[in-house]
Design a protein around this motif. Structure first.
Motif, PDB file in Angstrom:
ATOM      1  N   GLU B 175       0.861  -1.182   0.000  1.00 38.85           N
ATOM      2  CA  GLU B 175       0.000   0.000   0.000  1.00 38.85           C
ATOM      3  C   GLU B 175       0.897   1.231   0.000  1.00 38.85           C
ATOM      4  N   PRO B 176       1.292   1.698  -1.197  1.00 37.53           N
ATOM      5  CA  PRO B 176       2.245   2.813  -1.241  1.00 37.53           C
ATOM      6  C   PRO B 176       1.690   4.083  -0.611  1.00 37.53           C
ATOM      7  N   VAL B 177       2.592   4.832   0.014  1.00 36.67           N
ATOM      8  CA  VAL B 177       2.237   6.138   0.561  1.00 36.67           C
ATOM      9  C   VAL B 177       2.742   7.182  -0.428  1.00 36.67           C
ATOM     10  N   ILE B 178       1.824   7.928  -0.991  1.00 32.73           N
ATOM     11  CA  ILE B 178       2.169   8.936  -1.993  1.00 32.73           C
ATOM     12  C   ILE B 178       2.213  10.288  -1.286  1.00 32.73           C
ATOM     13  N   GLU B 179       3.411  10.841  -1.176  1.00 33.73           N
ATOM     14  CA  GLU B 179       3.570  12.123  -0.484  1.00 33.73           C
ATOM     15  C   GLU B 179       3.343  13.269  -1.460  1.00 33.73           C
ATOM     16  N   PHE B 180       2.620  14.272  -0.990  1.00 34.86           N
ATOM     17  CA  PHE B 180       2.429  15.438  -1.855  1.00 34.86           C
ATOM     18  C   PHE B 180       2.493  16.725  -1.056  1.00 34.86           C
ATOM     19  N   GLN B 181       2.763  17.779  -1.811  1.00 36.88           N
ATOM     20  CA  GLN B 181       2.865  19.112  -1.230  1.00 36.88           C
ATOM     21  C   GLN B 181       1.573  19.844  -1.606  1.00 36.88           C
ATOM     22  N   PRO B 182       0.769  20.263  -0.630  1.00 34.27           N
ATOM     23  CA  PRO B 182      -0.485  20.945  -0.985  1.00 34.27           C
ATOM     24  C   PRO B 182      -0.215  22.281  -1.681  1.00 34.27           C
ATOM     25  N   LEU B 183      -1.122  22.656  -2.542  1.00 38.08           N
ATOM     26  CA  LEU B 183      -1.019  23.968  -3.182  1.00 38.08           C
ATOM     27  C   LEU B 183      -1.705  24.976  -2.267  1.00 38.08           C
ATOM     28  N   ARG B 184      -0.949  25.931  -1.782  1.00 39.41           N
ATOM     29  CA  ARG B 184      -1.498  26.888  -0.799  1.00 39.41           C
ATOM     30  C   ARG B 184      -2.243  28.003  -1.504  1.00 39.41           C
ATOM     31  N   ARG B 185      -3.347  27.657  -2.096  1.00 41.57           N
ATOM     32  CA  ARG B 185      -4.159  28.675  -2.772  1.00 41.57           C
ATOM     33  C   ARG B 185      -5.515  28.681  -2.092  1.00 41.57           C
ATOM     34  N   PRO B 186      -5.826  29.734  -1.336  1.00 42.77           N
ATOM     35  CA  PRO B 186      -7.043  29.707  -0.535  1.00 42.77           C
ATOM     36  C   PRO B 186      -8.308  29.726  -1.391  1.00 42.77           C
ATOM     37  N   GLY B 187      -9.366  29.193  -0.829  1.00 44.62           N
ATOM     38  CA  GLY B 187     -10.686  29.406  -1.410  1.00 44.62           C
ATOM     39  C   GLY B 187     -11.279  28.270  -2.213  1.00 44.62           C
ATOM     40  N   TRP B 188     -10.474  27.281  -2.623  1.00 46.62           N
ATOM     41  CA  TRP B 188     -10.993  26.278  -3.551  1.00 46.62           C
ATOM     42  C   TRP B 188     -11.504  25.011  -2.866  1.00 46.62           C
ATOM     43  N   PHE B 189     -11.011  24.745  -1.650  1.00 46.27           N
ATOM     44  CA  PHE B 189     -11.422  23.515  -0.976  1.00 46.27           C
ATOM     45  C   PHE B 189     -12.011  23.832   0.392  1.00 46.27           C
ATOM     46  N   ALA B 190     -12.886  22.926   0.865  1.00 44.26           N
ATOM     47  CA  ALA B 190     -13.461  23.080   2.193  1.00 44.26           C
ATOM     48  C   ALA B 190     -12.329  23.016   3.219  1.00 44.26           C
ATOM     49  N   GLY B 216     -12.406   6.849  -3.575  1.00 43.42           N
ATOM     50  CA  GLY B 216     -12.390   6.835  -2.119  1.00 43.42           C
ATOM     51  C   GLY B 216     -13.179   8.014  -1.588  1.00 43.42           C
ATOM     52  N   ASN B 217     -12.791   8.481  -0.395  1.00 38.32           N
ATOM     53  CA  ASN B 217     -13.513   9.611   0.204  1.00 38.32           C
ATOM     54  C   ASN B 217     -13.510  10.814  -0.729  1.00 38.32           C
ATOM     55  N   VAL B 218     -14.638  11.512  -0.751  1.00 39.26           N
ATOM     56  CA  VAL B 218     -14.762  12.711  -1.577  1.00 39.26           C
ATOM     57  C   VAL B 218     -13.964  13.852  -0.948  1.00 39.26           C
ATOM     58  N   ILE B 219     -13.195  14.539  -1.749  1.00 36.31           N
ATOM     59  CA  ILE B 219     -12.480  15.729  -1.279  1.00 36.31           C
ATOM     60  C   ILE B 219     -13.378  16.922  -1.575  1.00 36.31           C
ATOM     61  N   GLU B 220     -13.844  17.562  -0.484  1.00 44.04           N
ATOM     62  CA  GLU B 220     -14.876  18.596  -0.624  1.00 44.04           C
ATOM     63  C   GLU B 220     -14.305  19.876  -1.199  1.00 44.04           C
ATOM     64  N   ARG B 221     -14.900  20.291  -2.299  1.00 46.37           N
ATOM     65  CA  ARG B 221     -14.523  21.583  -2.867  1.00 46.37           C
ATOM     66  C   ARG B 221     -15.366  22.676  -2.244  1.00 46.37           C
ATOM     67  N   ALA B 222     -14.801  23.883  -2.178  1.00 42.07           N
ATOM     68  CA  ALA B 222     -15.550  24.998  -1.615  1.00 42.07           C
ATOM     69  C   ALA B 222     -16.350  25.696  -2.708  1.00 42.07           C
ATOM     70  N   VAL B 260      -6.560  22.413  -8.129  1.00 43.76           N
ATOM     71  CA  VAL B 260      -5.420  21.555  -7.818  1.00 43.76           C
ATOM     72  C   VAL B 260      -5.261  21.448  -6.304  1.00 43.76           C
ATOM     73  N   LEU B 261      -5.283  20.208  -5.794  1.00 43.39           N
ATOM     74  CA  LEU B 261      -5.115  19.975  -4.361  1.00 43.39           C
ATOM     75  C   LEU B 261      -3.646  20.085  -3.969  1.00 43.39           C
ATOM     76  N   GLY B 262      -2.772  19.597  -4.837  1.00 35.63           N
ATOM     77  CA  GLY B 262      -1.354  19.620  -4.531  1.00 35.63           C
ATOM     78  C   GLY B 262      -0.575  18.918  -5.622  1.00 35.63           C
ATOM     79  N   VAL B 263       0.708  18.747  -5.372  1.00 35.45           N
ATOM     80  CA  VAL B 263       1.592  18.131  -6.365  1.00 35.45           C
ATOM     81  C   VAL B 263       2.414  17.042  -5.674  1.00 35.45           C
ATOM     82  N   VAL B 264       2.433  15.854  -6.267  1.00 38.03           N
ATOM     83  CA  VAL B 264       3.141  14.706  -5.709  1.00 38.03           C
ATOM     84  C   VAL B 264       4.645  14.977  -5.688  1.00 38.03           C
ATOM     85  N   ARG B 265       5.289  14.597  -4.590  1.00 36.92           N
ATOM     86  CA  ARG B 265       6.733  14.785  -4.477  1.00 36.92           C
ATOM     87  C   ARG B 265       7.468  13.857  -5.447  1.00 36.92           C
ATOM     88  N   ALA B 266       8.622  14.348  -5.904  1.00 38.81           N
ATOM     89  CA  ALA B 266       9.389  13.606  -6.908  1.00 38.81           C
ATOM     90  C   ALA B 266       9.661  12.178  -6.444  1.00 38.81           C
TER      91      ALA B 266
END
Lengths: 205, 286
Positions: B175-190, B216-222, B260-266
């Motif tokens: 069960e791989p763990v995919i690390e990502f860096q969130p995009l810090r742009r306010p307003g788009w997600f709950a 899987g679980n829904v990622i709530e958009r704002a 965009v929620l974020g970007v997966v680390r290299a």
């Protein structure tokens, strides 16, 4: 105004600006004088994405880019491309009827404007042209076509474009051109690139 | 001097030619493309003494059978698949000798999705826009391989075949763990959108070189509207109206308009490239 940089993962920076005019001006500016380690630059509707080799060059550039400003917007400086256009598109009648204009008026307004390539995306050589008469702005079709022929001249929202290859598409078809938008044997293969100006010239076939 | 050819006897589900792709062509609307699991692809080339960016084959869930006109060295990396050279079982992750006229078979990998077959000298089809990669989004580059196709092998290698029997590589996680860096742009997600990541996601069957859909679980958009189109990279996680994430891979479109929620680390991109449809993975903010 200084640039608003948003780290976009480890290896890219997203710079958000007001509109495509600023995006193009900034794209041009960074292209002319790029920070070290830039691998790609994506000019888009209201942003420029700067992609770097690695985390180190991205980090270093985020410090130097922060001191830059959005350059003064210098409109209509790119090369002018004239596109012969035969206005025989399948959606002309419907477009005219829904905005309450004659077909001739729709064509006249589309043909007289001068357009600028804001950005390229969707498909290789697919250029989003801005400068469309606001009276012609219409959303894309609710049901996209499964097949739009190469060379189709179309519009959606505030953009007009020419399909470089046959593809599915939801834009409204106004006509076609015989001018090739994408040719792998040409250098560069895309006829239209960000910043170029475009005019349509009416032809009968 | 000729280094011979390789004939594709059976291509398996999907085998494409890949190298480091075509970065830098966004202004033409061309995606970077290239091998999905880049470290595995580079390793395969190193094992046979090629330059790291020599063109190799990306074999999806195994099933490739290929015949070589001349004797040569090959290596298989990435998804660990059984390798048979001229009837003899060989280990992946090491140089494998194929005699003239010999057949190489790459079986179905026990784990992972994409195996890389490097051939000493590289696959020498003509490059398109500076790369031999198949871009499955735009059709640029060579078409996916077909049975009966004969590919030329190059005659230049960068150095000797690696003097090892095999190189140890970490096994692919269940069960791989995919690390990502969130995009810090306010307003788009709950505000609590990232809470959805407490559970794992299943990789949808609707997954290819362009991108991977997760279930899987829904990622709530704002908000439900779209962004003005903006640039993407491999690893961009976008959230369409369904709230189910889509992660872009090598053949991603140049621009797109979902938030965009974020970007997966290299370091997580290779794990992503090896996640199979039906497999579960975790998304983790780091």
């Amino acid at each position: 105004m200084t640039l608003r940089l948003l780290p976009y993962g480890e290896r890219a920076l997203l710079i958000e600006v007001a509109d495509h005019h600023e995006a193009l001006a900034l794209y041009d500016d960074i292209r002319r004088d790029p920070p070290a380690g830039v691998v790609d630059l994506v000019s888009a509707a209201a942003s420029v994405l700067v992609v770097f080799e690695d985390e180190e060059t991205a980090g270093a550039a985020s410090r130097t880019l922060r001191t830059r400003t959005v350059p003064r917007v210098d409109r209509a400086v790119g090369d002018l491309v004239e596109v012969p256009a035969c206005y025989d598109g399948a959606d002309l009648g419907e477009v005219a009827a829904s905005i309450g204009m004659s077909v001739e008026e729709v064509v006249r307004r589309h043909e007289t404007a001068e357009y600028v390539v804001a950005f390229v995306g969707f498909a290789p050589g697919f250029a989003y042209l801005t400068g469309l008469d606001p009276a012609l702005h219409m959303p894309r079709r609710s049901v996209p076509r499964t097949r739009v022929p190469a060379g189709s001249i179309a519009m959606a929202d505030e953009y007009t474009a020419i399909y470089p290859q046959e593809s599915p598409g939801g834009w409204r078809l106004l006509g076609h051109t015989r001018l090739g938008m994408w040719d792998l044997d040409r250098q560069p293969p895309a006829l239209l690139q960000p910043g170029m100006r475009v005019r349509f010239r009416r032809v009968t076939r | 001097m000729t280094s011979g050819t390789v004939e594709i006897v059976r291509p398996g589900t999907l085998t494409t030619i890949q190298d480091d792709g075509r970065p830098g062509l966004a202004r033409l609307g061309v995606s970077p493309s290239g091998a999905c699991d880049r470290p595995a692809y580079h390793l395969a080339n190193r094992l046979v003494g090629n330059a790291p960016n020599a063109a190799a084959l990306e074999v999806t869930v195994g099933g490739l059978v290929a015949r070589f006109s001349h004797s040569c060295w090959v290596a298989v990396t990435g998804a660990p698949a059984p390798v048979v050279s001229a009837g003899r079982a060989c280990a992946p992750y090491g140089p494998v000798f194929v005699p003239a006229g010999g057949e190489l078979q790459i079986g179905v990998p026990a784990a992972g999705l994409r195996s890389y077959l490097a051939v000493r000298g590289g696959i020498a089809v003509p490059p398109v826009l500076g790369s031999r990669s198949t871009d499955t989004l735009t059709g640029i580059g060579p078409a996916p391989l077909q049975a009966g196709q004969i590919l030329p092998i190059g005659d230049t290698a960068a150095g000797p075949v690696a003097p090892v029997d095999l190189v140890p590589v970490a096994p692919l996680p269940q069960e791989p763990v995919i690390e990502f860096q969130p995009l810090r742009r306010p307003g788009w997600f709950a505000d609590n959108a990232l809470d959805a990541l407490r559970d794992n996601y299943r990789v949808s069957p609707d997954t290819n070189r362009i991108g991977m859909r997760l279930q899987g679980n829904v990622i709530e958009r704002a908000r439900q509207d779209e962004l003005p189109s903006e640039g993407h990279v491999a690893g961009t996680i976008q959230i369409p109206p369904s709230g189910q994430p889509v992660i872009f891979l090598a053949d991603h479109p140049v621009t797109g308009g979902y938030p965009v929620l974020g970007v997966v680390r290299a370091r997580s991109l290779p794990l992503l490239a090896q996640a199979r449809p039906g497999q579960r993975l975790r998304l983790r903010v780091t």
